[in-house]
Design a protein around this motif. Structure first.
Motif, PDB file in Angstrom:
ATOM      1  N   VAL A 123       2.745  21.911 -12.819  1.00 44.20           N
ATOM      2  CA  VAL A 123       4.162  21.744 -12.465  1.00 44.20           C
ATOM      3  C   VAL A 123       4.664  20.373 -12.940  1.00 44.20           C
ATOM      4  O   VAL A 123       5.762  20.257 -13.480  1.00 44.20           O
ATOM      5  CB  VAL A 123       4.370  21.935 -10.938  1.00 44.20           C
ATOM      6  N   VAL A 124       3.832  19.336 -12.778  1.00 46.23           N
ATOM      7  CA  VAL A 124       4.213  17.992 -13.243  1.00 46.23           C
ATOM      8  C   VAL A 124       4.428  18.011 -14.755  1.00 46.23           C
ATOM      9  O   VAL A 124       5.445  17.517 -15.257  1.00 46.23           O
ATOM     10  CB  VAL A 124       3.132  16.942 -12.861  1.00 46.23           C
ATOM     11  N   VAL A 125       3.482  18.620 -15.491  1.00 41.61           N
ATOM     12  CA  VAL A 125       3.594  18.694 -16.956  1.00 41.61           C
ATOM     13  C   VAL A 125       4.882  19.420 -17.349  1.00 41.61           C
ATOM     14  O   VAL A 125       5.639  18.956 -18.204  1.00 41.61           O
ATOM     15  CB  VAL A 125       2.368  19.419 -17.564  1.00 41.61           C
ATOM     16  N   LEU A 126       5.148  20.552 -16.679  1.00 39.58           N
ATOM     17  CA  LEU A 126       6.346  21.335 -17.009  1.00 39.58           C
ATOM     18  C   LEU A 126       7.630  20.555 -16.710  1.00 39.58           C
ATOM     19  O   LEU A 126       8.592  20.627 -17.474  1.00 39.58           O
ATOM     20  CB  LEU A 126       6.335  22.662 -16.245  1.00 39.58           C
ATOM     21  N   SER A 127       7.634  19.781 -15.605  1.00 40.40           N
ATOM     22  CA  SER A 127       8.854  19.011 -15.306  1.00 40.40           C
ATOM     23  C   SER A 127       9.081  17.936 -16.359  1.00 40.40           C
ATOM     24  O   SER A 127      10.218  17.684 -16.757  1.00 40.40           O
ATOM     25  CB  SER A 127       8.802  18.359 -13.922  1.00 40.40           C
ATOM     26  N   TYR A 138       4.743  26.606 -23.143  1.00 38.87           N
ATOM     27  CA  TYR A 138       4.082  27.919 -23.143  1.00 38.87           C
ATOM     28  C   TYR A 138       2.590  27.772 -22.843  1.00 38.87           C
ATOM     29  O   TYR A 138       2.038  28.505 -22.023  1.00 38.87           O
ATOM     30  CB  TYR A 138       4.295  28.603 -24.500  1.00 38.87           C
ATOM     31  N   LEU A 139       1.952  26.781 -23.501  1.00 42.91           N
ATOM     32  CA  LEU A 139       0.520  26.566 -23.259  1.00 42.91           C
ATOM     33  C   LEU A 139       0.266  26.148 -21.813  1.00 42.91           C
ATOM     34  O   LEU A 139      -0.731  26.542 -21.216  1.00 42.91           O
ATOM     35  CB  LEU A 139      -0.031  25.511 -24.225  1.00 42.91           C
ATOM     36  N   ALA A 140       1.189  25.357 -21.242  1.00 43.83           N
ATOM     37  CA  ALA A 140       1.036  24.933 -19.840  1.00 43.83           C
ATOM     38  C   ALA A 140       1.196  26.138 -18.917  1.00 43.83           C
ATOM     39  O   ALA A 140       0.415  26.313 -17.973  1.00 43.83           O
ATOM     40  CB  ALA A 140       2.065  23.863 -19.507  1.00 43.83           C
ATOM     41  N   ILE A 141       2.181  26.993 -19.183  1.00 41.86           N
ATOM     42  CA  ILE A 141       2.425  28.172 -18.346  1.00 41.86           C
ATOM     43  C   ILE A 141       1.230  29.128 -18.405  1.00 41.86           C
ATOM     44  O   ILE A 141       0.895  29.779 -17.419  1.00 41.86           O
ATOM     45  CB  ILE A 141       3.753  28.851 -18.767  1.00 41.86           C
ATOM     46  N   GLN A 198      -1.701  28.313 -18.225  1.00 39.52           N
ATOM     47  CA  GLN A 198      -2.722  27.822 -17.301  1.00 39.52           C
ATOM     48  C   GLN A 198      -2.455  28.209 -15.854  1.00 39.52           C
ATOM     49  O   GLN A 198      -3.336  28.106 -15.016  1.00 39.52           O
ATOM     50  CB  GLN A 198      -2.812  26.290 -17.391  1.00 39.52           C
ATOM     51  N   LEU A 199      -1.232  28.627 -15.543  1.00 39.04           N
ATOM     52  CA  LEU A 199      -0.919  29.044 -14.175  1.00 39.04           C
ATOM     53  C   LEU A 199      -1.741  30.272 -13.817  1.00 39.04           C
ATOM     54  O   LEU A 199      -2.018  31.109 -14.670  1.00 39.04           O
ATOM     55  CB  LEU A 199       0.577  29.372 -14.054  1.00 39.04           C
ATOM     56  N   ASP A 200      -2.123  30.401 -12.517  1.00 43.45           N
ATOM     57  CA  ASP A 200      -2.960  31.566 -12.212  1.00 43.45           C
ATOM     58  C   ASP A 200      -2.162  32.723 -11.612  1.00 43.45           C
ATOM     59  O   ASP A 200      -0.954  32.630 -11.356  1.00 43.45           O
ATOM     60  CB  ASP A 200      -4.152  31.191 -11.337  1.00 43.45           C
ATOM     61  N   GLY A 201      -2.889  33.803 -11.434  1.00 48.14           N
ATOM     62  CA  GLY A 201      -2.310  35.071 -10.989  1.00 48.14           C
ATOM     63  C   GLY A 201      -3.308  36.149 -11.380  1.00 48.14           C
ATOM     64  O   GLY A 201      -4.364  35.836 -11.919  1.00 48.14           O
ATOM     65  N   THR A 202      -2.971  37.397 -11.141  1.00 49.68           N
ATOM     66  CA  THR A 202      -3.870  38.451 -11.602  1.00 49.68           C
ATOM     67  C   THR A 202      -3.782  38.504 -13.133  1.00 49.68           C
ATOM     68  O   THR A 202      -2.763  38.113 -13.714  1.00 49.68           O
ATOM     69  CB  THR A 202      -3.446  39.818 -11.032  1.00 49.68           C
ATOM     70  N   SER A 203      -4.851  38.978 -13.763  1.00 53.34           N
ATOM     71  CA  SER A 203      -4.898  38.918 -15.230  1.00 53.34           C
ATOM     72  C   SER A 203      -3.715  39.625 -15.871  1.00 53.34           C
ATOM     73  O   SER A 203      -3.175  39.162 -16.863  1.00 53.34           O
ATOM     74  CB  SER A 203      -6.188  39.535 -15.754  1.00 53.34           C
ATOM     75  N   LYS A 204      -3.301  40.739 -15.265  1.00 50.01           N
ATOM     76  CA  LYS A 204      -2.202  41.510 -15.861  1.00 50.01           C
ATOM     77  C   LYS A 204      -0.876  40.772 -15.727  1.00 50.01           C
ATOM     78  O   LYS A 204      -0.110  40.648 -16.683  1.00 50.01           O
ATOM     79  CB  LYS A 204      -2.084  42.876 -15.170  1.00 50.01           C
ATOM     80  N   ALA A 205      -0.634  40.231 -14.535  1.00 51.93           N
ATOM     81  CA  ALA A 205       0.613  39.488 -14.298  1.00 51.93           C
ATOM     82  C   ALA A 205       0.661  38.270 -15.208  1.00 51.93           C
ATOM     83  O   ALA A 205       1.704  37.940 -15.770  1.00 51.93           O
ATOM     84  CB  ALA A 205       0.687  39.049 -12.840  1.00 51.93           C
ATOM     85  N   ALA A 232      -0.810  37.841 -18.164  1.00 54.45           N
ATOM     86  CA  ALA A 232      -0.573  38.216 -19.567  1.00 54.45           C
ATOM     87  C   ALA A 232       0.890  38.569 -19.800  1.00 54.45           C
ATOM     88  O   ALA A 232       1.467  38.203 -20.823  1.00 54.45           O
ATOM     89  CB  ALA A 232      -1.474  39.383 -19.951  1.00 54.45           C
ATOM     90  N   THR A 233       1.505  39.261 -18.834  1.00 52.59           N
ATOM     91  CA  THR A 233       2.921  39.631 -18.983  1.00 52.59           C
ATOM     92  C   THR A 233       3.793  38.380 -18.955  1.00 52.59           C
ATOM     93  O   THR A 233       4.702  38.224 -19.774  1.00 52.59           O
ATOM     94  CB  THR A 233       3.336  40.611 -17.872  1.00 52.59           C
ATOM     95  N   ARG A 234       3.490  37.488 -18.005  1.00 53.62           N
ATOM     96  CA  ARG A 234       4.245  36.230 -17.917  1.00 53.62           C
ATOM     97  C   ARG A 234       4.122  35.446 -19.232  1.00 53.62           C
ATOM     98  O   ARG A 234       5.107  34.952 -19.774  1.00 53.62           O
ATOM     99  CB  ARG A 234       3.700  35.406 -16.749  1.00 53.62           C
ATOM    100  N   ASN A 235       2.887  35.357 -19.739  1.00 56.45           N
ATOM    101  CA  ASN A 235       2.658  34.649 -21.006  1.00 56.45           C
ATOM    102  C   ASN A 235       3.496  35.244 -22.134  1.00 56.45           C
ATOM    103  O   ASN A 235       4.132  34.533 -22.899  1.00 56.45           O
ATOM    104  CB  ASN A 235       1.184  34.736 -21.423  1.00 56.45           C
ATOM    105  N   ALA A 236       3.474  36.566 -22.218  1.00 58.70           N
ATOM    106  CA  ALA A 236       4.156  37.251 -23.326  1.00 58.70           C
ATOM    107  C   ALA A 236       5.664  37.013 -23.274  1.00 58.70           C
ATOM    108  O   ALA A 236       6.293  36.735 -24.296  1.00 58.70           O
ATOM    109  CB  ALA A 236       3.852  38.743 -23.282  1.00 58.70           C
ATOM    110  N   ILE A 237       6.235  37.083 -22.065  1.00 51.76           N
ATOM    111  CA  ILE A 237       7.688  36.883 -21.942  1.00 51.76           C
ATOM    112  C   ILE A 237       8.055  35.444 -22.305  1.00 51.76           C
ATOM    113  O   ILE A 237       9.014  35.186 -23.020  1.00 51.76           O
ATOM    114  CB  ILE A 237       8.174  37.276 -20.529  1.00 51.76           C
ATOM    115  N   THR A 238       7.229  34.492 -21.827  1.00 49.90           N
ATOM    116  CA  THR A 238       7.465  33.079 -22.177  1.00 49.90           C
ATOM    117  C   THR A 238       7.413  32.894 -23.690  1.00 49.90           C
ATOM    118  O   THR A 238       8.240  32.187 -24.271  1.00 49.90           O
ATOM    119  CB  THR A 238       6.397  32.174 -21.527  1.00 49.90           C
ATOM    120  N   ALA A 239       6.437  33.536 -24.329  1.00 49.39           N
ATOM    121  CA  ALA A 239       6.281  33.397 -25.782  1.00 49.39           C
ATOM    122  C   ALA A 239       7.525  33.898 -26.512  1.00 49.39           C
ATOM    123  O   ALA A 239       7.961  33.298 -27.490  1.00 49.39           O
ATOM    124  CB  ALA A 239       5.053  34.164 -26.253  1.00 49.39           C
TER     125      ALA A 239
END
Lengths: 48, 151, 265
Positions: free
Chosen positions: B16-20, C157-160, C162-169, C171-178
């Motif tokens: 979150v810090v990096v993103l901000s 995008y690379l930072a996002i 790294q955020l966690d969640g279920t693998s499917k969620a 991958a979808t989050r990553n793809a939309i960000t991309a």
């Protein structure tokens, strides 16, 4: 040769080589870790 | 397990810090981009046409350096630029960049002079910075050199 | 990876897992394609540097700073079109149900990371070239500003990722960000045509595809393009291997932890 040109080439070469080496090292250490896990599990099976 | 969730929480905080920080940089870039105007320069003919609205405020002007007009006077460089049929005389402070030469396209930062000549307002651009605008054309300077290496 | 989870009830890894493990160790080990890409990268790099620095002629106006022509456009091309293009395509292939596979998510991430490296190099070599040609390290023209924005978008995008969640969620989050980040790629490409910029227009990817450089320079530049492409290919394989190994070791270790806790009870 222009020193700006040399600097441009050097920065590109050094960062590409550096990143490639980091990839090789990371892959090797992960492979070692996995190999160890595999060996350990085989050891356990043998014990039983 | 609690140690694990602690690690995850700290990792999330770090992201979150990096993103901000990235968001702040993004904002600065967009702000700089928009305030510096998305059109980087006005050609000399556009600038002369808009001279009334431009007044003496700073902007960037583009044109080709006219061959035999370059003169040095103390710390100043005097020359004229052209675009189409329009010619704008320029007075520039400081020494121009290495590639500065007759015929080359340049972008100048500065403003029109407000001084009034006998025949109305004299057209003069006071430049504080000269930038060379290279085109996408490249020309080999010593074609012989290739032949020598090849033979 | 499901077979690893199936072993939860067993005391140890099943034979199926052992085969999978061996497969992954083999896949990530030495291979002909890796050697081919590696050797190709080194050969084209050496040739590009040799031709670029010692054989090709000077430019009439630019002198020898024209030699950055064999570095700056090839890294820029590889970043914008090859690397980020692959990320965009792979993200779409994840989002499309028929082709949905975690493979595409890994490919998208790997390509974006390499793209960020190349794009950073684009900005650095461009800045050096700007200093020698224009006379300034940086200026707020549309091409330069939007390229800096592009770097920020893909680092985000690379930072996002790294955020966690279920693998499917995830991958979808990553793809939309991309896909969001990708919007800036065509804008950067056309910026030099849409607006007045200090940055010159394209020399190869011109609207009519007319090369605006002499042949010897054009060929060396072409070699540079081939070189950054091969390097990207080699890096993709290596980076993908790492993702694969991380996924497997991560799952195996958590599984071991479960087994251990069960034996302690």
């Amino acid at each position: 040769m222009n020193s700006y040109v040399i600097a441009g080439y050097l920065i590109a070469i050094v960062s590409i080589v550096g990143y490639s080496l980091s990839l090789i090292l990371r892959r090797n250490s992960l492979r070692k870790q996995l190999q160890k896990l595999k060996n350990d599990s085989e050891q356990n099976t043998d014990d039983k | 397990m609690s140690a694990n969730t602690g690690v995850l929480k700290r990792r999330k905080q770090r992201i979150v810090v990096v993103l901000s920080i990235l968001l702040v940089i993004f904002g600065i870039l967009i702000y700089e981009g928009l305030t510096n105007s998305i059109e980087y320069f006005e050609t000399a003919s556009q600038a002369v046409a808009n001279r009334q609205t431009l007044g003496t405020s700073d902007f960037r002007i583009e044109g080709n350096v006219i061959g035999n007009t370059i003169r040095r006077k103390n710390d100043q460089t005097l020359f004229s630029i052209s675009s189409g049929k329009t010619v704008v005389p320029v007075v520039s402070n400081g020494s121009p960049p290495q590639l500065f030469q007759p015929g080359i396209p340049v972008v100048l930062v500065g403003h029109f002079a407000s001084g009034k000549g006998p025949g109305g307002t004299a057209l003069l651009f006071l430049s504080s910075q000269i930038m060379i605008k290279h085109t996408n054309q490249y020309i080999a300077a010593h074609p012989n050199r290739v032949k020598i290496v090849k033979s | 990876m499901t077979s690893l989870l199936e072993t939860e009830n067993a005391d140890n890894f099943s034979d199926k897992d052992k085969i999978l493990l061996e497969n992954i160790l083999k896949k990530t080990g030495p291979s002909r394609i890796k050697y081919a890409l590696g050797a190709g990268s080194i050969i084209t790099a050496v040739l590009t540097v040799w031709l670029g620095l010692f054989v090709t002629p000077n430019d009439e106006h630019l002198g020898d700073t024209v030699r950055l022509l064999y570095v700056h456009p090839p890294v820029a091309w590889a970043a914008l079109y090859l690397a980020f293009g692959t990320t965009t395509l792979a993200s779409l292939l994840w989002l499309w149900p028929k082709t949905r596979s975690f493979f595409w998510d890994k490919v998208a991430g790997a390509s974006a990371e390499i793209g960020v490296l190349y794009l950073a190099l684009t900005l650095i070599t461009g800045s050096i070239w700007g200093r020698t040609t224009w006379g300034v390290w940086w200026t707020w023209d549309a091409r330069l500003t939007l390229t800096a924005v592009l770097l920020v978008l893909y680092v985000a995008y690379l930072a996002i990722r790294q955020l966690d969640g279920t693998s499917k969620a995830k991958a979808t989050r990553n793809a939309i960000t991309a896909l969001f980040a990708a919007i800036d790629v065509p804008i950067v490409h056309f910026s030099v045509l849409w607006w007045n910029t200090l940055h010159q227009t394209a020399s190869v990817l011109t609207p009519g595809l007319h090369l605006t450089v002499p042949l010897s320079m054009g060929l060396t530049m072409g070699l540079g393009f081939l070189c950054t492409t091969l390097i990207w290919g080699w890096m993709m394989k290596a980076r993908y291997d790492i993702e694969l190994l991380k996924a497997v070791t991560g799952e195996m270790e958590s599984q071991r932890a479960i087994l251990q806790r069960r034996s302690e009870l």
